[in-house]
Design an enzyme around this catalytic site. Structure first.
Site, short mmCIF file in Angstrom:
data_model
loop_
_atom_site.label_atom_id
_atom_site.label_comp_id
_atom_site.label_asym_id
_atom_site.label_seq_id
_atom_site.Cartn_x
_atom_site.Cartn_y
_atom_site.Cartn_z
N CYS A 42 0.76 -1.20 0.12
CA CYS A 42 -0.11 -0.09 -0.12
C CYS A 42 0.77 1.11 -0.03
O CYS A 42 1.23 1.90 0.93
CB CYS A 42 -1.05 0.03 1.39
SG CYS A 42 -2.15 1.41 1.15
N CYS A 64 -6.52 2.28 -3.18
CA CYS A 64 -5.97 3.02 -1.86
C CYS A 64 -6.64 3.88 -1.60
O CYS A 64 -6.78 4.91 -2.08
CB CYS A 64 -4.63 3.54 -2.53
SG CYS A 64 -3.58 4.16 -1.02
#
Ligand code: UQ1
Length: 440
Positions: free
Chosen positions: A191, A373
């Site tokens: 991430c 995200c």
């Protein structure tokens, strides 16, 4: 550890369990062996089970962990919004009893023999192998970092580990003045938005506490720098533009192409590109994102590509050389950002491909690189980046409602903070959730 827990649960002695063990342990042959009980491992195992094509113990999961963690939640822990304990579950509690669970590490792969050797030396045979163990955090890749993280008095922390993610908010609350430095390393990480999410929450905290004034940073008690090895705020131009605007509006110093290599007391040392001399920065608070990489047992195996990831086809998730080996999630070579959201799209494609292969057909493929995200930009607001291969946006709500997901919104914040953690344990790890495509 396994026998000890069984004993605790049943009240039977270890000897009883050990006596019974050889009967069940003789057959270590499975139709499918899944390496890893993380997001990908649990999703694919349970999706396979739901196909109705497997009997008791046909599918096995191998994972040495006692706990399963909802890692996307660790940014929320860093912002003081959740506790780390509420985000984890005992691994055993998430595995359907129809699956065989080896609570063991992996020693080696022998793909030519359809065989995996476990950490305890046991050999497990398979018809199909799914390699989804994730990637590891290399704390030692930054000199002095392990010591700084362990020191309870230091204001050095990281959201990237269970041990340290709750130290983050403690350091944010402790800081009353001085320089706050947030880093993002070179190389592949989980991430890629998280290193700045934690910064945006800290900024908002200091703003509310009267310690930081975004419109006049130089007169504020605290000043904030973002040091990233990347040349921009984010890898996708559309979202990077919004985040760069926020950075400037909020008076955050951008130190681009700065790759943290050492932490020593209150000094952080950064490597710069093109052989330029290293630079040092003083800090009062430091949030570090360590370098990450494939586990050695994957990297040093015949399954890995040059970079150490399981070498799979971009569309089907099937291994490029071994047609009965599959991979998804962080450990795979799939050239997209590594997130749990990506796994929601990869898992059904892997499962359908594997089932087709078992029937002698070709896998359909079709994975387009979807990943996402949900990027916290302050308390109460999230920018929902969603994109596919080639860095092209693929926005679920943009397409549904015609809105621009680069604009931070309150609804996305509740998706991130409340809905995703809920649907993750309620449905995703049970094999019933495919992300933007909804329930399975
Ligand atoms: C998602 O399904 C998911 O898993 C539960 C996430 O949590 C890690 C996400 O961040 C995202 C973006 C999704 C995708 C789902 C929708 C509805 C956009």
């Amino acid at each position: 550890m396994f026998s000890r827990r069984v004993t605790a649960a049943t009240g039977r002695s270890v000897r009883n369990f050990a006596t019974a063990a050889p009967v069940s342990s003789t057959a270590r042959n499975h139709k499918v062996v899944v390496i890893g009980g993380g997001s990908a491992g649990l999703s694919v195992s349970h999706q396979l089970l739901h196909s109705g094509k497997f009997n008791q113990d046909d599918i096995a999961i191998v994972d040495p962990a006692e706990w399963h963690h909802y890692q996307p939640g660790w940014t929320l822990v860093g912002g003081g919004l959740k506790t780390k304990q509420e985000l984890r579950r005992p691994m055993k509690s998430l595995i359907d009893p129809k699956l065989k669970f080896y609570n063991q590490s992996v020693g080696t792969f022998a793909p030519e023999e359809n065989l995996v050797t476990l950490g305890n030396g046991d050999k497990v045979n398979y018809e199909h192998l799914i390699v989804v163990p994730g990637i590891g955090i290399n704390y030692g890749s930054i000199k002095g970092l392990p010591e700084a993280l362990e020191n309870p008095d230091s204001l050095v922390s990281s959201i990237y580990g269970y041990e340290t993610c709750d130290k983050v908010f403690r350091t944010v609350r402790k800081l009353e003045k001085g320089k706050a430095l947030f880093t993002q390393p070179a190389g592949v990480i989980k991430c890629a938005g998280a290193p700045q999410k934690v910064m945006w929450l800290a900024l908002d905290h200091w703003k509310r506490a009267g310690l930081y004034n975004p419109s006049n940073p130089s007169s504020s008690l605290i000043n904030i720098s973002f040091a990233t090895a990347l040349p921009a705020m984010f890898g996708i131009p559309k979202y990077s533009a919004t985040l760069e605007k926020l950075r400037q509006e909020r008076g955050v110093e951008g130190l681009f192409q700065h790759d943290l290599v050492e932490v020593n007391g209150n000094t952080a040392t950064f490597a710069l590109p093109d052989g330029k001399e290293q630079v040092q920065k003083k800090f009062d608070l430091l949030h570090v994102v360590p370098k990450m990489g494939p586990h050695a047992f994957v990297k040093n195996s015949a399954l890995a590509n040059e970079a150490g990831f399981v070498d799979v086809d971009e569309g089907t998730t099937r291994h490029k050389k071994y047609s009965n080996v599959w991979s998804a999630g962080d450990a795979s070579s799939l050239p997209t950002a590594k997130t749990a959201a990506a796994v929601t799209s990869q898992a059904p494609i892997l499962v359908n491909g594997l089932l087709a292969t078992m029937e002698g057909k070709e896998p359909q493929g079709g994975y387009d690189g979807y990943t996402s995200c949900p990027l916290l930009t302050e308390y109460g607001k999230v920018l929902l980046a969603e994109f596919k291969y080639g860095g092209q946006p693929k926005e679920t709500f943009g397409d549904l409602f015609g809105i621009d997901q680069a604009t931070p919104r309150r609804a996305f914040y509740h998706l991130k903070k409340d809905f995703f953690p809920w649907v993750y344990y309620q449905a995703m790890v049970k094999g019933n959730w495919q992300g933007p495509k909804g329930w399975l």
